[in-house]
Structures are given as C-alpha cells and as structure tokens.
Scaffold this motif. Structure first.
Motif, PDB file in Angstrom:
ATOM      1  N   ILE A 157       0.830  -1.199   0.000  1.00  0.00           N
ATOM      2  CA  ILE A 157       0.000   0.000   0.000  1.00  0.00           C
ATOM      3  C   ILE A 157       0.867   1.252   0.000  1.00  0.00           C
ATOM      4  O   ILE A 157       0.601   2.216  -0.738  1.00  0.00           O
ATOM      5  N   LEU A 158       1.930   1.254   0.832  1.00  0.00           N
ATOM      6  CA  LEU A 158       2.836   2.400   0.896  1.00  0.00           C
ATOM      7  C   LEU A 158       3.495   2.645  -0.459  1.00  0.00           C
ATOM      8  O   LEU A 158       3.601   3.788  -0.919  1.00  0.00           O
ATOM      9  N   ALA A 159       3.936   1.556  -1.110  1.00  0.00           N
ATOM     10  CA  ALA A 159       4.551   1.684  -2.433  1.00  0.00           C
ATOM     11  C   ALA A 159       3.563   2.266  -3.438  1.00  0.00           C
ATOM     12  O   ALA A 159       3.910   3.127  -4.251  1.00  0.00           O
ATOM     13  N   ALA A 160       2.307   1.809  -3.379  1.00  0.00           N
ATOM     14  CA  ALA A 160       1.279   2.313  -4.289  1.00  0.00           C
ATOM     15  C   ALA A 160       1.022   3.799  -4.072  1.00  0.00           C
ATOM     16  O   ALA A 160       0.852   4.568  -5.027  1.00  0.00           O
ATOM     17  N   LEU A 161       1.032   4.220  -2.800  1.00  0.00           N
ATOM     18  CA  LEU A 161       0.810   5.636  -2.490  1.00  0.00           C
ATOM     19  C   LEU A 161       1.944   6.509  -3.023  1.00  0.00           C
ATOM     20  O   LEU A 161       1.707   7.582  -3.593  1.00  0.00           O
ATOM     21  N   ILE A 162       3.181   6.046  -2.847  1.00  0.00           N
ATOM     22  CA  ILE A 162       4.343   6.813  -3.324  1.00  0.00           C
ATOM     23  C   ILE A 162       4.354   6.882  -4.846  1.00  0.00           C
ATOM     24  O   ILE A 162       4.590   7.935  -5.449  1.00  0.00           O
ATOM     25  N   ILE A 163       4.098   5.738  -5.487  1.00  0.00           N
ATOM     26  CA  ILE A 163       4.050   5.696  -6.947  1.00  0.00           C
ATOM     27  C   ILE A 163       2.952   6.621  -7.477  1.00  0.00           C
ATOM     28  O   ILE A 163       3.140   7.360  -8.441  1.00  0.00           O
ATOM     29  N   GLY A 164       1.792   6.597  -6.815  1.00  0.00           N
ATOM     30  CA  GLY A 164       0.686   7.444  -7.233  1.00  0.00           C
ATOM     31  C   GLY A 164       1.022   8.917  -7.156  1.00  0.00           C
ATOM     32  O   GLY A 164       0.689   9.690  -8.063  1.00  0.00           O
ATOM     33  N   LEU A 165       1.708   9.330  -6.087  1.00  0.00           N
ATOM     34  CA  LEU A 165       2.085  10.737  -5.929  1.00  0.00           C
ATOM     35  C   LEU A 165       3.031  11.166  -7.050  1.00  0.00           C
ATOM     36  O   LEU A 165       2.854  12.226  -7.661  1.00  0.00           O
ATOM     37  N   GLY A 166       4.040  10.330  -7.323  1.00  0.00           N
ATOM     38  CA  GLY A 166       4.988  10.661  -8.385  1.00  0.00           C
ATOM     39  C   GLY A 166       4.326  10.724  -9.741  1.00  0.00           C
ATOM     40  O   GLY A 166       4.589  11.637 -10.541  1.00  0.00           O
ATOM     41  N   GLY A 185      -1.205   8.333 -18.297  1.00  0.00           N
ATOM     42  CA  GLY A 185      -1.355   7.069 -19.009  1.00  0.00           C
ATOM     43  C   GLY A 185      -0.060   6.319 -19.236  1.00  0.00           C
ATOM     44  O   GLY A 185       0.067   5.149 -18.878  1.00  0.00           O
ATOM     45  N   VAL A 186       0.913   6.996 -19.813  1.00  0.00           N
ATOM     46  CA  VAL A 186       2.206   6.377 -20.088  1.00  0.00           C
ATOM     47  C   VAL A 186       2.885   5.982 -18.788  1.00  0.00           C
ATOM     48  O   VAL A 186       3.395   4.864 -18.637  1.00  0.00           O
ATOM     49  N   LEU A 187       2.880   6.904 -17.837  1.00  0.00           N
ATOM     50  CA  LEU A 187       3.593   6.695 -16.585  1.00  0.00           C
ATOM     51  C   LEU A 187       2.939   5.628 -15.718  1.00  0.00           C
ATOM     52  O   LEU A 187       3.613   4.811 -15.104  1.00  0.00           O
ATOM     53  N   ILE A 188       1.609   5.639 -15.672  1.00  0.00           N
ATOM     54  CA  ILE A 188       0.900   4.638 -14.873  1.00  0.00           C
ATOM     55  C   ILE A 188       1.130   3.248 -15.447  1.00  0.00           C
ATOM     56  O   ILE A 188       1.407   2.288 -14.719  1.00  0.00           O
ATOM     57  N   LEU A 189       1.020   3.142 -16.757  1.00  0.00           N
ATOM     58  CA  LEU A 189       1.206   1.847 -17.411  1.00  0.00           C
ATOM     59  C   LEU A 189       2.603   1.300 -17.141  1.00  0.00           C
ATOM     60  O   LEU A 189       2.779   0.125 -16.808  1.00  0.00           O
ATOM     61  N   LEU A 190       3.606   2.156 -17.255  1.00  0.00           N
ATOM     62  CA  LEU A 190       4.983   1.740 -16.994  1.00  0.00           C
ATOM     63  C   LEU A 190       5.166   1.324 -15.537  1.00  0.00           C
ATOM     64  O   LEU A 190       5.828   0.328 -15.241  1.00  0.00           O
ATOM     65  N   ALA A 191       4.585   2.097 -14.632  1.00  0.00           N
ATOM     66  CA  ALA A 191       4.724   1.786 -13.207  1.00  0.00           C
ATOM     67  C   ALA A 191       4.105   0.432 -12.874  1.00  0.00           C
ATOM     68  O   ALA A 191       4.682  -0.368 -12.132  1.00  0.00           O
ATOM     69  N   LEU A 192       2.924   0.164 -13.426  1.00  0.00           N
ATOM     70  CA  LEU A 192       2.250  -1.094 -13.133  1.00  0.00           C
ATOM     71  C   LEU A 192       2.980  -2.288 -13.743  1.00  0.00           C
ATOM     72  O   LEU A 192       3.056  -3.361 -13.143  1.00  0.00           O
ATOM     73  N   ILE A 193       3.532  -2.102 -14.943  1.00  0.00           N
ATOM     74  CA  ILE A 193       4.232  -3.205 -15.613  1.00  0.00           C
ATOM     75  C   ILE A 193       5.616  -3.423 -15.022  1.00  0.00           C
ATOM     76  O   ILE A 193       6.001  -4.548 -14.680  1.00  0.00           O
ATOM     77  N   ILE A 194       6.392  -2.348 -14.892  1.00  0.00           N
ATOM     78  CA  ILE A 194       7.796  -2.471 -14.493  1.00  0.00           C
ATOM     79  C   ILE A 194       7.963  -2.530 -12.974  1.00  0.00           C
ATOM     80  O   ILE A 194       8.708  -3.362 -12.453  1.00  0.00           O
ATOM     81  N   LEU A 195       7.252  -1.664 -12.253  1.00  0.00           N
ATOM     82  CA  LEU A 195       7.438  -1.606 -10.801  1.00  0.00           C
ATOM     83  C   LEU A 195       6.561  -2.597 -10.048  1.00  0.00           C
ATOM     84  O   LEU A 195       7.005  -3.221  -9.086  1.00  0.00           O
ATOM     85  N   MET A 196       5.315  -2.738 -10.483  1.00  0.00           N
ATOM     86  CA  MET A 196       4.376  -3.603  -9.767  1.00  0.00           C
ATOM     87  C   MET A 196       4.214  -4.980 -10.402  1.00  0.00           C
ATOM     88  O   MET A 196       3.481  -5.823  -9.890  1.00  0.00           O
ATOM     89  N   SER A 197       4.884  -5.220 -11.522  1.00  0.00           N
ATOM     90  CA  SER A 197       4.872  -6.520 -12.205  1.00  0.00           C
ATOM     91  C   SER A 197       3.471  -7.001 -12.585  1.00  0.00           C
ATOM     92  O   SER A 197       3.165  -8.178 -12.491  1.00  0.00           O
ATOM     93  N   PHE A 198       2.621  -6.076 -13.038  1.00  0.00           N
ATOM     94  CA  PHE A 198       1.281  -6.445 -13.484  1.00  0.00           C
ATOM     95  C   PHE A 198       1.353  -7.107 -14.860  1.00  0.00           C
ATOM     96  O   PHE A 198       2.164  -6.722 -15.692  1.00  0.00           O
ATOM     97  N   PRO A 199       0.480  -8.091 -15.141  1.00  0.00           N
ATOM     98  CA  PRO A 199       0.335  -8.600 -16.515  1.00  0.00           C
ATOM     99  C   PRO A 199      -0.148  -7.447 -17.396  1.00  0.00           C
ATOM    100  O   PRO A 199      -0.848  -6.543 -16.916  1.00  0.00           O
TER     101      PRO A 199
END
Length: 222
Positions: free
Chosen positions: A110-119, A132-146
């Motif tokens: 949750i803390l990681a998600a909050l920090i990522i969201g702020l950035g 859009g670009v940044l969220i997609l990259l964060a979810l794929i690269i940082l959060m390892s989402f499919p």
C-alpha cells in the motif's frame, strides 16, 4: 495538438479533458472483462490526485519550450522501457518492484502504491498525459502487473488523475472545450475499437508496438 496550433499549456489541458472521457470508456470495457485491479488502483489514484494538482501548478510556471522538450524525453524513455520489457521473461510475482524488491506485508504494498501514485500524479500534471504512459509503466515495471490488467487498471487511474489535472487547467483557462469535445468523439470510438481487439494481440508484440509509438511521438515533439 500539434496540428491545431494551440499553445502547449492549452494543448495539455485539452488533452487531459479528452483523456477523462476516453479513459472512462476504456476502463469500463476492461472492468467487464475482469482486467482491473481495483485495490491497487484506488491507492495509487488517491495520491495521484494530489500530485496532479502540484504538477499542474509547476507546469504553469514552466516555459513552453522546456515543457515540450521534457515531455518528448519522457516519451522516448517510456518507449525504450516498454520495448526493453518485451524481451524480458514474464514474471510470475505480483509482489515485487522491478523483480528484486519483495513486499513482506500488505502495508508495504500500500505504501509503495501511495508513493508511486504521488509521483505519477505530479508528472502527469506537468506533462498532461493524464498519467497514461507513466501509470502503465509503473504497473508493468514496478508492480509486475500482466499487460492486460496493467492497461485496464492504468486507464481507471488515468481517468481519475486526468480529472483532477483537468480541474486545475480549467481553473486557469487552459482548456479548449470545443476542440476537446470533437476530439473526444474520435477518442471514444478509437478506445472502443482498441479495447475490443487488445486481447487478441500477443503481449510481447503489443509492448513492442506501443514502445515504438511512444519513441516516435517523443522524437517528433523533440
């Protein structure tokens, strides 16, 4: 917006307005197919709203030349990252950041998600991409989402973040609502068609295509 010869700040504000409408359309489509992670999305969106307002404030104080160049650089880097990601082996873990930081508790996630969201919010408010670009990259690269779940979740977050940024730009008179409304019609039609066919495309191929598109757009802007 390059074709319509509007100022950079108005282009950003108008693009955010269009993002809200198109993103809501796409996110609903992905939600129906079970490709939205609501839990992580809500935490990221909660702080991205705050960041978006800060980003819009920073952008209003930046020169248009610097703003355009900076956004171009972001697109090129994003494209390279996604293209590189397409050659990596798929990760099975959803509890990691870039494959080497493991979350031990739900609170850490949750803390990681909050920090990522702020950035993400700050950067989307500055560059007007609705995150859009940044969220997609964060979810794929940082959060390892499919990929498909990343796209669905990112569009929902993008809609919320873009709405927050849009309010900031509208308050400063930096949105062309007439132009934005016409663009939104085409964006919604394209969003419906794109989301319908997205699941038919191989994940690695889709990453390459999107990466190339981002890099090309970045070069044109630069």
């Amino acid at each position: 917006m390059i074709l319509f010869k509007v100022s950079v700040h108005t282009a950003i504000g108008t693009s955010l307005f269009v993002d809200v409408i198109a993103s809501l359309t796409v996110s609903y489509s992905y939600y129906k197919n079970g490709n939205i992670e609501l839990k992580s999305g809500i935490w990221i969106a909660s702080t991205s709203i705050i960041g978006a307002q800060l980003g819009a404030l920073f952008a209003s104080k930046m020169g248009e030349g610097n703003l355009s160049s900076s956004f171009g650089v972001v697109l090129v880097i994003a494209g390279l990252s996604m293209f590189r990601k397409s050659y990596k082996e798929k990760s099975d873990s959803s509890d990691t950041i870039s494959g080497f930081i493991h979350f031990k508790t739900e609170r850490q996630k949750i803390l990681a998600a909050l920090i990522i969201g702020l950035g993400i919010g700050i950067l989307s408010g500055i560059f007007g991409a609705g995150g859009g670009v940044l969220i997609l990259l964060a979810l794929i690269i940082l959060m390892s989402f499919p990929l498909h779940k990343a796209i669905g979740t990112s569009t929902l977050i993008m809609a919320i973040t873009a709405l927050s940024s849009t309010v900031g730009y509208a308050a400063r008179g930096k949105i062309d609502f007439e132009l934005g409304s016409f663009l939104a019609v085409g964006a919604v039609l394209g969003a419906i068609l794109g989301s319908s066919y997205a699941n038919k495309v191989n994940e690695k191929t889709l990453l390459k295509i999107v990466g190339i598109c981002f890099m090309a757009m970045g070069v044109v802007i630069l």
